[in-house]
Design a protein around this motif. Structure first.
Motif: not given
Length: 755
Positions: A108-130
């Motif tokens: 995270q930020d400077e505490a990182n093996i390479d701060p130029a590359m970010v990897c994250a597990k994320a959730t995304i919401v899809r709306r189908i028929k509201n």
């Protein structure tokens, strides 16, 4: 008044943004408007509130007009400057505004093996028929950090790309899609393990067969750094972004032959930016991306929240499209029937499509991905067959495939199984017979000993006149071809004479009997590619193929047509890649050779296509594949992204060849740099180098200008490459044939035709 001052502050920010885009010139009297803002800020209370508001409205109208005019007249180089501004949106902005929630992985930020590359597990919401549907994805991308120095401007080090690869494999294990976001001017050019070029090659090689949907969004795509996470099933690109084989400044330095320390003319930079065809519209036309994401006027910034909503919609739609392409026909029917009932042309799905794939769907996904990259950049070369020739060629290839499958997969495997069965039976039978005949053999031996008489010793006639034929090692380099350089009647000094005390070398001996090798220190002088054609392979065994494929100028790059004509005239060949079938001690192999004489061995669409065809031929005929790199200067910049897409295209071909059980050997010679080493060469499990060769991602000047690091003269030497684990061995040129034969006999799977 406070609200008016805030509005004035916003206008000043817009003016500064325009000044950056216009490269700090007084375009449209921007400096005058800047001074007006400064004056208003100095003494705001000298104005009546209505008068102050009128001044702000006047400024706002003027700047709005300039913004509209700038958008209409936006040049390619100005798009590059838009991407480089610190106001530009970044990956962290996307994670905060596009995804519902996320957890950063690997630091995270400077505490990182390479701060130029970010990897994250994320959730995304899809709306189908509201109705909301939540999906989990892996997000991987470069982070520019709005000017944070520790982010290195999104230029990833090898360990950053290695981190990205690690979490790609995590996503594959968990069966979740991967969303890539490309925000990089290029990779950080260092050779220490895992190495810039080699790690990019590993990434591309792994991505070719990741069994999950992959979608990428390109904002700033700089050459190999972009390809490290750019291979995907669907490629989106921001309308104000750029995707290029090289930066405009780098191209201008090469085109203008600018010496180190000299300033590159701005006009030349602007010209090169136009020639490289690096805009989203250009790349969509060339077929290197699949769709464009429309940005607001003069590019999206970190507070353009409507744009983030658009990204969410586009990235979701692209993922749905990739998944649908791999799903069964039933999914298509459900979607189409729902759409027709509503009589609408909306692009959003009317049914929920899960993003996880079955094994059959994964196989279909990989097949579609392979087809996508196989067909990429086909307009970049000449020599396409007409429909009749194309049909005959396809018929021949399919016939060959059937024939060699029957010959080696069916008949040969059957013979192997029969031999194994007979061997097992004979082994069992011999044990039984030995037990039955053991008593009889004992009696027989006893009787033989008792009746044995001593025979007189055999006398050898030392005066025999039978002629003895001297043994000739068939793996020795022969003198069937001598370099033309041996015709010079003079001496030459070895570059290592100050270290090893080498004496001056007589050129006829050096390039004749010694094969271009200093007898004292072993330094290898460069030799022309024809020396290898005549001395490495069996006589009269070479058969060239794909000779009709020739390099051309797909972008209409100024000056390239003349240079190509000069190269054709010089070599008598149409591209910088020789592809041929040959033999080494009667072992049939397929060879791809990048050679110096044609545009310094740079790889363009023609060279990439010929390499892919070499891989396909080696697969069909189950032969080993040798990639000998006489010299390569990297990707041909004059072909733009058509050139850089040869990296994933050729690596895809290598992956399919190796997965089919092939033996892929790479041998570097002279100078080998940049894109090819960072893709289809660097992904080989068997890489070797001729002594005195140089291998790397970028040359000393690029490293110095990019990182500020001065490299040692031997930084790119084969010995250092061996120490770093980038290659598996160093060969003497005179032992090339012997070592190659040893590799052919000891490496590779049983799928090869001669095993």
């Amino acid at each position: 008044m406070n609200e008016l001052l805030k509005a004035l502050q916003k206008i000043e920010e817009r003016i500064n943004y325009l000044i950056q885009i216009k490269d700090f010139t007084n375009w449209g009297n921007l400096f005058g408007f800047q001074e007006t803002c400064t004056e208003l800020k100095k003494n705001p209370y000298e104005y009546h509130e209505e008068q102050f508001a009128a001044e702000i409205r006047k400024l706002d109208e003027s700047i709005s007009f300039l913004e509209e005019r700038a958008e209409e007249q936006l040049t390619p180089m100005e798009r590059v400057r838009i991407v480089r501004t610190i106001e530009r949106f970044s990956l962290k902005d996307i994670l905060e505004n596009v995804y519902e929630d996320y957890t950063e992985l690997g630091g995270q930020d400077e505490a990182n093996i390479d701060p130029a590359m970010v990897c994250a597990k994320a959730t995304i919401v899809r709306r189908i028929k509201n109705k909301p549907y939540t999906a989990t994805v892996m997000v991987i991308g470069q982070e520019t950090g709005h000017g944070e120095e520790f982010r290195n401007g999104g230029s990833c080090k090898p360990e950053g790309n290695e981190k990205a690869l690690r979490y790609m494999k995590v996503a594959e294990t968990e069966g979740i899609p991967i969303h890539f976001y490309v925000f990089t001017p290029g990779s950080f050019p260092i050779e220490e393990y895992p190495g810039a070029a080699q790690q990019i090659a590993r990434n591309i090689y792994a991505m070719t067969k990741l069994r999950v949907p992959m979608v990428s969004l390109i904002s700033e795509g700089g050459s190999g750094g972009a390809e490290a996470i750019g291979l995907s099933d669907f490629r989106l690109m921001c309308s104000h972004g750029y995707y290029s084989v090289i930066s405009p400044e780098g191209a201008a330095a090469i085109e203008g032959k600018i010496r180190e320390g000299e300033k590159v003319p701005k006009e030349l930079i602007e010209t090169c930016a136009e020639r490289l065809k690096l805009t989203a519209v250009d790349n969509r036309t060339l077929g290197t991306i699949d769709a464009i994401v429309k940005e607001p006027q003069l590019g999206a910034r970190h507070d353009d929240f409507a744009f983030f909503a658009q990204i969410r919609a586009e990235i979701t739609r692209a993922t749905d499209k990739v998944v649908l392409s791999a799903k069964s026909f039933k999914a298509f029917r459900d979607w189409e029937n729902k759409r027709r009932k509503k009589k609408t042309e909306r692009k959003d799905l009317a049914v929920d499509i899960p993003w996880d794939l079955t094994l059959d769907e994964q196989r279909r996904l990989l097949k579609l991905r392979s087809k996508k990259y196989r067909e990429m950049a086909m307009l970049g070369f000449g020599g396409h067959p007409d429909p009749t020739e194309s049909f005959l060629k396809q018929f021949q290839e399919k016939s060959e495939k059937i024939y060699y499958n029957l010959r080696y997969d069916v008949l040969k495997n059957s013979q192997k199984q029969l031999k194994k069965a007979f061997r097992d039976m004979s082994g069992e039978g011999s044990v039984i017979m030995q037990r039955l005949t053991s008593p009889l053999n004992t009696v027989k031996e006893f009787l033989a000993k008792s009746g044995t008489k001593k025979r007189p010793p055999l006398r050898i006639n030392h005066k025999s006149t039978i002629p003895v034929t001297p043994y000739v090692d068939p793996l020795e380099i022969t003198d069937t071809y001598t370099s033309p350089r041996a015709n010079e009647d003079r001496t030459i000094t070895c570059p290592n004479s100050h270290k090893h005390g080498c004496k001056d070398l007589w050129i006829p001996d050096l390039f004749g009997e010694f094969g271009g090798v200093c007898e004292n220190c072993g330094h290898h002088f460069p030799l022309e590619y024809k020396w290898y054609l005549h001395n490495i392979f069996d006589p009269d065994s070479i058969f060239f193929f794909a000779t009709d494929i020739v390099s051309r100028n797909p972008l209409g790059y100024a000056g390239l047509d003349e240079r190509l004509k000069d190269s054709v005239k010089k070599t008598g060949r149409g591209s910088g890649n020789l592809t041929f079938a040959g033999k080494v001690m009667d072992i049939k192999i397929v060879v791809s050779m990048l050679y110096q004489d044609f545009r310094s061995g740079t790889v363009g669409s023609a060279e990439g296509e010929k390499f892919v065809q070499a891989c396909e031929l080696a697969i069909r005929k189950k032969r080993p594949l040798l990639s000998y790199v006489h010299t390569t200067g990297g990707i041909r910049i004059q072909e733009g992204t058509l050139g850089v897409t040869q990296m994933p295209k050729c690596t895809m071909a290598v992956r399919e060849y190796i997965d089919a059980g092939g033996l892929y050997i790479v041998v570097y010679d002279n100078n080998s740099y940049a894109g090819p080493v960072a893709s289809f060469l660097g992904c080989s499990p068997y890489q070797f180098a001729i002594r005195s060769s140089r291998i790397g991602f970028a040359g000393p000047r690029v490293i110095r200008e990019t990182t500020g690091i001065d490299t040692s003269p031997d930084y790119h030497s084969a010995r250092n490459a061996l120490k770093r684990g980038h290659i598996q061995g160093i060969w003497d040129r005179r032992d090339f044939r012997r070592n190659l034969h040893k590799c052919l006999m000891t490496m590779g799977s049983h799928n090869l035709y001669y095993r």
